[in-house]
Design a protein around this motif. Sequence first.
Motif, mmCIF file in Angstrom:
data_model
loop_
_atom_site.group_PDB
_atom_site.id
_atom_site.type_symbol
_atom_site.label_atom_id
_atom_site.label_comp_id
_atom_site.label_asym_id
_atom_site.label_seq_id
_atom_site.Cartn_x
_atom_site.Cartn_y
_atom_site.Cartn_z
ATOM 1 N N GLN A 50 3.807 0.761 5.751
ATOM 2 C CA GLN A 50 3.810 0.238 7.123
ATOM 3 C C GLN A 50 5.140 0.478 7.850
ATOM 4 O O GLN A 50 5.228 0.274 9.059
ATOM 5 C CB GLN A 50 3.479 -1.258 7.118
ATOM 6 C CG GLN A 50 2.029 -1.525 6.740
ATOM 7 C CD GLN A 50 1.749 -3.008 6.714
ATOM 8 O OE1 GLN A 50 2.116 -3.693 5.772
ATOM 9 N NE2 GLN A 50 1.122 -3.518 7.761
ATOM 10 N N CYS A 108 -3.389 -7.936 10.172
ATOM 11 C CA CYS A 108 -2.495 -6.943 9.585
ATOM 12 C C CYS A 108 -1.520 -6.500 10.667
ATOM 13 O O CYS A 108 -1.935 -6.259 11.803
ATOM 14 C CB CYS A 108 -3.309 -5.748 9.089
ATOM 15 S SG CYS A 108 -2.316 -4.419 8.402
ATOM 16 N N LEU A 109 -0.245 -6.387 10.322
ATOM 17 C CA LEU A 109 0.753 -6.010 11.325
ATOM 18 C C LEU A 109 0.513 -4.596 11.862
ATOM 19 O O LEU A 109 0.999 -4.263 12.945
ATOM 20 C CB LEU A 109 2.170 -6.117 10.745
ATOM 21 C CG LEU A 109 2.636 -7.555 10.425
ATOM 22 C CD1 LEU A 109 3.998 -7.524 9.741
ATOM 23 C CD2 LEU A 109 2.677 -8.420 11.670
ATOM 24 N N HIS A 150 -4.173 -7.756 -0.210
ATOM 25 C CA HIS A 150 -4.047 -6.968 1.029
ATOM 26 C C HIS A 150 -2.888 -5.961 0.888
ATOM 27 O O HIS A 150 -3.036 -4.779 1.218
ATOM 28 C CB HIS A 150 -3.817 -7.937 2.197
ATOM 29 C CG HIS A 150 -3.646 -7.290 3.534
ATOM 30 N ND1 HIS A 150 -4.563 -7.446 4.560
ATOM 31 C CD2 HIS A 150 -2.669 -6.496 4.037
ATOM 32 C CE1 HIS A 150 -4.151 -6.769 5.628
ATOM 33 N NE2 HIS A 150 -3.004 -6.181 5.336
ATOM 34 N N GLU A 151 -1.749 -6.438 0.378
ATOM 35 C CA GLU A 151 -0.574 -5.555 0.262
ATOM 36 C C GLU A 151 -0.776 -4.498 -0.820
ATOM 37 O O GLU A 151 -0.399 -3.336 -0.640
ATOM 38 C CB GLU A 151 0.694 -6.370 -0.011
ATOM 39 C CG GLU A 151 1.074 -7.358 1.089
ATOM 40 C CD GLU A 151 1.023 -6.775 2.485
ATOM 41 O OE1 GLU A 151 1.387 -5.595 2.663
ATOM 42 O OE2 GLU A 151 0.592 -7.489 3.405
ATOM 43 N N HIS A 154 -2.643 -1.711 0.599
ATOM 44 C CA HIS A 154 -1.792 -0.822 1.405
ATOM 45 C C HIS A 154 -1.096 0.210 0.525
ATOM 46 O O HIS A 154 -0.984 1.386 0.899
ATOM 47 C CB HIS A 154 -0.681 -1.622 2.112
ATOM 48 C CG HIS A 154 -1.051 -2.151 3.456
ATOM 49 N ND1 HIS A 154 -1.430 -1.349 4.507
ATOM 50 C CD2 HIS A 154 -1.056 -3.423 3.948
ATOM 51 C CE1 HIS A 154 -1.667 -2.102 5.583
ATOM 52 N NE2 HIS A 154 -1.456 -3.364 5.271
HETATM 53 ZN ZN ZN Z 1 -1.653 -5.054 6.404
#
Ligand code: ZN
Length: 187
Positions: A50, A108-109, A150-151, A154
């Motif tokens: 990210q 999510c960012l 979630h991470e 990613h």
């Molecule tokens: Zn995320």
Amino acid sequence: MRLEIRKYGDPILRVKGKPIETADERIRALAADMLETMHAANGVGLAAQQVGAALQMTVLDVSQVEDRPSTLTLNGAVVDDLTAAMPLVLLNPVLRLSEEKDSGTEGCLSFPDITAEIERALSVELEAETLEGEKIRIEASGLLSRALQHEADHLNGILFIDRMSSAAKASLSSKLKRLQKDTQRNL
Ligand code: ZN
């Protein structure tokens, strides 16, 4: 230093992270920048992809979220005060998911203003390394379990939209297309 958060449509979000062999100066600096970036954005987790680095590293901090509790066991010891254990910086995490599932709201960012109900494992066990090179073992439930899953996704190039129901994804499809277009225009 705050880093630019990569948005949906940026191809880096689909790249599987490389394992980190040694947490050298560069990795430590990246971790510090990721923590600053996550906190400034009021996020509970941020993965290296990210911020444009395809590496197996994520940072998390759920200690400020009061309405969605978490439990944490660290190396076999129950952590009563989450603030004492947060933030977490995890390298090369490997997860084992519980059979039991739980549905909850996720954002999510990399997807501003988009949230959805996502089904995840109710609890997780995780092994990872720290910046100090120690191996740690985590058991988590609640929001932390969700955030860890979630991470970890990613780090493997998987995004939360991949885990949405097809109905939820369909209802968000024009928003997602717009975001993707905007991101790609600015790449
Ligand atoms: Zn995320």
